[in-house]
Motif scaffolding. Structure first.
Motif, mmCIF file in Angstrom:
data_model
loop_
_atom_site.group_PDB
_atom_site.id
_atom_site.type_symbol
_atom_site.label_atom_id
_atom_site.label_comp_id
_atom_site.label_asym_id
_atom_site.label_seq_id
_atom_site.Cartn_x
_atom_site.Cartn_y
_atom_site.Cartn_z
ATOM 1 N N ARG A 199 -13.848 38.951 14.952
ATOM 2 C CA ARG A 199 -14.059 40.332 15.067
ATOM 3 C C ARG A 199 -14.573 40.570 13.729
ATOM 4 N NH1 ARG A 199 -9.077 41.681 14.480
ATOM 5 N NH2 ARG A 199 -9.020 42.435 12.252
ATOM 6 N N LEU A 200 -14.560 39.882 12.709
ATOM 7 C CA LEU A 200 -15.307 40.245 11.391
ATOM 8 C C LEU A 200 -16.848 40.035 11.339
ATOM 9 C CD1 LEU A 200 -12.746 39.353 8.670
ATOM 10 C CD2 LEU A 200 -13.198 41.671 9.312
ATOM 11 N N ALA A 231 -18.819 42.265 13.988
ATOM 12 C CA ALA A 231 -18.853 43.519 13.362
ATOM 13 C C ALA A 231 -19.801 43.467 12.227
ATOM 14 C CB ALA A 231 -17.527 44.092 12.865
ATOM 15 N N GLY A 232 -20.380 42.205 11.736
ATOM 16 C CA GLY A 232 -21.177 42.016 10.546
ATOM 17 C C GLY A 232 -20.474 42.102 9.261
ATOM 18 N N HIS A 233 -19.295 42.067 9.137
ATOM 19 C CA HIS A 233 -18.648 42.260 7.812
ATOM 20 C C HIS A 233 -18.602 40.931 7.119
ATOM 21 C CE1 HIS A 233 -17.356 46.103 8.746
ATOM 22 N NE2 HIS A 233 -16.528 45.813 9.840
ATOM 23 N N ILE A 234 -18.822 39.956 7.999
ATOM 24 C CA ILE A 234 -18.966 38.338 7.306
ATOM 25 C C ILE A 234 -20.039 37.840 8.101
ATOM 26 C CG2 ILE A 234 -16.649 38.439 6.419
ATOM 27 C CD1 ILE A 234 -15.880 36.396 8.110
ATOM 28 N N PRO A 243 -8.175 39.818 6.449
ATOM 29 C CA PRO A 243 -9.587 40.629 6.499
ATOM 30 C C PRO A 243 -9.955 40.914 5.207
ATOM 31 C CG PRO A 243 -8.244 41.149 8.479
ATOM 32 C CD PRO A 243 -7.227 40.549 7.524
ATOM 33 N N ALA A 244 -9.114 41.750 4.670
ATOM 34 C CA ALA A 244 -9.458 42.300 2.969
ATOM 35 C C ALA A 244 -9.832 41.115 2.387
ATOM 36 C CB ALA A 244 -8.264 43.042 2.591
ATOM 37 N N ASN A 285 -13.399 39.844 3.219
ATOM 38 C CA ASN A 285 -14.258 40.770 3.107
ATOM 39 C C ASN A 285 -14.663 40.762 1.385
ATOM 40 O OD1 ASN A 285 -15.055 42.037 5.432
ATOM 41 N ND2 ASN A 285 -13.367 43.267 5.453
ATOM 42 N N GLN A 312 -18.150 39.101 -0.586
ATOM 43 C CA GLN A 312 -19.090 39.758 -1.731
ATOM 44 C C GLN A 312 -19.805 38.906 -2.435
ATOM 45 O OE1 GLN A 312 -17.271 43.112 -3.683
ATOM 46 N NE2 GLN A 312 -15.316 42.841 -2.260
#
Length: 278
Positions: free
Chosen positions: A65-66, A69-72, A263-264, A267, A271
């Motif tokens: 999922r991450l 969605a392009g979060h990672i 997930p947090a 994310n 960074q």
């Protein structure tokens, strides 16, 4: 093409037996791609195994999922198995096997980064204890660390903690070795870590950057993880202000909390993982 998850093993000279691990390869994984993939090592808890993160932690679904969605970015996740608390304890040299056997094997077998900026480490409970210790001991090797409900108890584990009865910390008389716990816990690494990541008076940056730390805990944790997480945050904030985050969740010392905070944690880690260091 779907992501791939499989259970594997290799011969560990340090352990003298096979070293099991579960590996997640992202959708479209290319073993011949020019750019290596970031890699996150995810450590299980006390008396757990290499399947826990995949079966109870929902790592494949959360990673899919991450990434979608392009979060990672597309990332390889390695979930090793250990009989110890990720320490060189009484029952097995788990710390040495991790650094001397597992990392070189993974980096020679899969198309993953072998540099600090492409490597992260995380874990839950005893795995959070291990991940934190690894990052503090070897800040040159990890770009970020996440400790979910870390069993990093100071000065000693609570009476109900499995550390009190785990063979990693039981001496020949079958008793919990408090001296060993003190020598191996994160507090023993703080001063050397501070020295490594703090710029010298004549420099603007240190040779080794601090390892940003994500911490989570459940507010109803039966091992008082919220208190110990706050102690950890305070100790680390003194060394690397602005590079520590603590999230508190409703719930106890349970997979519900760890699934919610993963997930947090990822994310936060991304960074720093995969980014060019200043």
């Amino acid at each position: 093409m779907a992501s791939d998850i499989s259970r594997e093993q290799f011969t560990s000279p340090t352990l003298g037996h096979d070293y099991p691990y579960t590996i997640y390869l992202p959708r479209g994984y290319d073993k011949d791609a020019q750019a290596p993939y970031p890699v996150i090592y995810l450590l299980h808890g006390s008396f757990g195994n290499e399947l826990d993160w995949a079966t109870q932690g929902n790592l494949p679904q959360i990673a899919d999922r991450l990434i979608s969605a392009g979060h990672i970015p597309p990332t390889v996740f390695v979930m090793p198995g250990s009989r110890s608390w990720w320490v060189d304890g009484y029952n097995e040299p788990a710390r040495s096997a991790f650094f001397d056997d597992l990392l070189p094997y993974i980096e020679s077998t899969y198309n993953v980064g072998n540099t600090r900026q492409l490597r992260g480490v995380a874990g839950l409970s005893a795995g959070g204890y291990g991940a934190l210790n690894f990052a503090l001991e070897r800040p040159d090797m990890f770009a970020a660390v996440a400790a979910l409900s870390p069993a990093s108890y100071v000065p000693t584990p609570p009476a109900n903690s499995s550390a009190k009865r785990h063979p990693a910390f039981q001496n020949e008389q079958g008793q919990f070795d408090q001296d060993l716990w003190t020598r191996l816990n994160y507090t023993a690494h703080l001063e050397e870590y501070r020295f490594l990541v703090t710029p010298r008076p004549s420099a603007t940056t240190s040779d080794i950057p601090p390892v940003p730390l994500y911490i989570s805990a459940g507010r109803r944790d039966v091992f008082d993880a919220e208190y110990h997480a706050r102690v950890l945050r305070q100790a680390m904030e003194r060394i690397q202000p602005g590079y520590v985050r603590l999230d508190l969740y409703p719930g106890g010392h349970t997979w519900r909390v760890w699934r919610a905070s993963l997930p947090a944690a990822l994310n936060f880690m991304f960074q720093y993982v995969g980014r060019t260091e200043e």
